[in-house]
Design an enzyme around this catalytic site. Structure first.
Site, PDB file in Angstrom:
ATOM      1  N   ASP A 141     -58.642 -40.320   9.316  1.00 12.79           N
ATOM      2  CA  ASP A 141     -58.376 -40.959   7.903  1.00 12.79           C
ATOM      3  C   ASP A 141     -57.085 -41.368   7.486  1.00 12.79           C
ATOM      4  OD1 ASP A 141     -58.452 -41.384   5.011  1.00 12.79           O
ATOM      5  OD2 ASP A 141     -58.360 -39.428   4.553  1.00 12.79           O
ATOM      6  N   ASP A 198     -57.354 -47.067   1.726  1.00 14.62           N
ATOM      7  CA  ASP A 198     -57.658 -45.920   2.031  1.00 14.62           C
ATOM      8  C   ASP A 198     -58.941 -46.159   2.880  1.00 14.62           C
ATOM      9  OD1 ASP A 198     -58.375 -43.260   2.002  1.00 14.62           O
ATOM     10  OD2 ASP A 198     -59.430 -43.197  -0.049  1.00 14.62           O
TER      11      ASP A 198
END
Length: 494
Positions: free
Chosen positions: A318, A100
């Site tokens: 992201d 992540d």
């Protein structure tokens, strides 16, 4: 062989050995699909998943590439999720953690966690960390300097009852996790070259989760934890780089079709076509200055102020987000422009609140290119497959829907895997910039490894298959080449 020449040859061999020993850093993660191709997921399920996300001091390391076996997918129709195995503790235990770039901390589930899943629909065995069973584990106390530094950034709390440095993360949908910080050994393989792998380790600080709620407790996508690649000092990339183990830059190239896969490197991927745009300073995420959007070469009538970075606005990159999100002031003109271009060749209609199209032919033939224009003159050009999602069939023809999602004002625009796939993406934290280039992510890449004040050390070619067992690292260091030239001249002189 004359004695002088023998001594020089011996010196050369030693010098090369020292040089190779100093070529440290760099990590690579091979990426694969986590789910079968025939498993489809509704757009609403993808949005729900994204909403849940949004609201080496190395011992005796001799250098090479850190290789993690990674599975995952960049296909937005298959619940995109990338995770890797990390080995923590002594003796080491394996944990499956999601990769992540939108968060900072590495955390895994503790054996004392309450209300945590005991099984996973991802087909993996869940494991639980037990600090008492690791001979190298150490709890972070409230008086520890590490705890003091993270408390100042609101990433930790201190419990006076047990003197433990703890944390608590909450998400917009009400889910979250809490626990305490631990320091222990991270074990991994360092690939030195073909058929040459060294066992390496590094002490890292990470979280041990004792409580989880919301979507984190759902069995269908249960995982052992999260592997944050953010800019915070406690992210693993920051911890390793602060000790001079890896450069403060990482890159990925996510393969978007076929069986998925890709490359994730703790280092800088090099390519002549990479363009860079500066990161917005002093931000917790990888924020960029998005300035305008063009459809089919025509700039859209969007006020640039809607992209300006503030406490509740901005544009971030992201890789943990599956789709892509645009503030409504940009989303509405974007959808209108695309629909206007294709209305003569495709049939537009609304399906489950999404703008969709019945497409009788290839989308590449009728849908226009889209350009996201950033500061520094850097443009990210999107193909139709980078902003459309295949969502089944209607009347025998493929149905494609806009993969971008509307964000209510004020809001943050988020560039997820939908637009990041099939591109080299370089997160250059040291130089505070982000770069990208279209690329075939099934092929090898060139990697630069830097240390200290971004000093260039070497460049080599990195070729990664979708199996960690066949990872190849072909190093062609420039510094060794120069050393050979100097030694050759020295020999001639003697």
């Amino acid at each position: 062989m004359p004695r002088a020449e023998f001594m020089i040859s011996a010196f050369f061999a030693a010098a090369v050995a020292v040089q190779v020993a100093e070529v440290c850093g760099g990590g690579v993660l091979t990426l694969e699909r986590a789910f079968p191709l025939n498993q489809r997921v509704e757009l609403e399920a993808l949005r729900a998943r994204d909403r849940a996300r949004h609201s080496r001091v190395l011992q005796n390391l001799v250098g090479g590439v850190v290789d993690f076996s990674v599975v995952g997918t960049s296909d937005p129709s298959i619940a995109g999720l990338y995770f890797t195995k990390v080995k923590l503790g002594s003796p080491p235990r394996e944990f499956n953690v999601q990769i992540d770039t939108g968060s900072d901390i590495l955390w895994v589930t503790c054996n004392s966690c309450s209300d945590c899943p005991q099984s996973s629909g991802l087909g993996i065995e869940l494991n639980f960390f037990d600090a008492a069973s690791s001979s190298t584990a150490s709890l972070i106390s409230c008086s520890d300097q590490i705890c003091a530094s993270v408390v100042q950034t609101a990433a930790a709390q201190c419990s006076t009852q047990n003197n433990q440095c703890s944390y608590s993360f909450k998400y917009g949908d009400g889910s979250g996790t809490s626990g305490y910080y631990v320091t222990d050994m991270l074990f991994f393989d360092t690939v030195m070259g073909p058929s040459l792998v060294a066992n390496s380790s590094a002490p890292v600080v990470f979280g041990c989760s004792t409580y989880q709620s919301g979507d984190l407790t759902k069995i269908d996508k249960a995982i052992d934890g999260i592997f944050g690649f953010g800019q915070h000092d406690l992210s693993v990339i920051s911890q390793l780089s602060s000790h001079g183990v890896t450069p403060r830059v990482f890159s990925h190239c996510l393969k978007g079709d076929g069986s998925g896969g890709g490359i994730l490197v703790l280092g800088e991927i090099l390519d002549s076509s990479i363009v860079y745009s500066p990161l917005v300073p002093s931000q917790p995420h990888y924020n960029l200055y998005l300035q305008s959007i063009a459809v089919n070469g025509q700039l859209l009538p969007i006020d640039p102020a809607v992209f300006a970075t503030s406490t509740n606005r901005g544009t971030i990159v992201d890789s943990g987000t599956t789709l892509t999100y645009l503030v409504e002031e940009a989303f509405d003109p974007f959808v209108s422009a695309v629909t206007a271009v294709v209305s003569q060749s495709a049939t537009p209609f609304i399906s489950k609140g999404n703008q969709c199209y019945r497409v009788p032919t290839s989308i590449s033939e009728i849908f226009p290119p889209v350009a996201l224009n950033f500061a520094g003159g850097a443009s990210m050009v999107l193909r139709p497959v980078d902003y459309l999602v295949h969502d089944g069939f209607v009347d025998g023809a493929p149905m494609w829907c806009i993969g971008f999602q509307r964000v209510q004002d004020p809001g943050v625009s988020i560039l997820g895997d939908l637009v990041l796939k099939d591109k080299i993406i370089v997160y250059d934290i040291a130089r505070q910039r982000l770069g990208w280039a279209d690329y075939d992510c099934s092929t090898s890449v060139n990697v630069s490894i830097t240390f200290g004040k971004d000093e260039f050390v070497n460049a080599g070619q990195l070729s990664v298959s979708r199996s960690s067992k066949t990872t190849l690292f072909k190093l062609i260091p420039l510094s060794i080449t120069l050393l050979i030239i100097h030694l050759s001249l020295f020999i001639r002189f003697l």
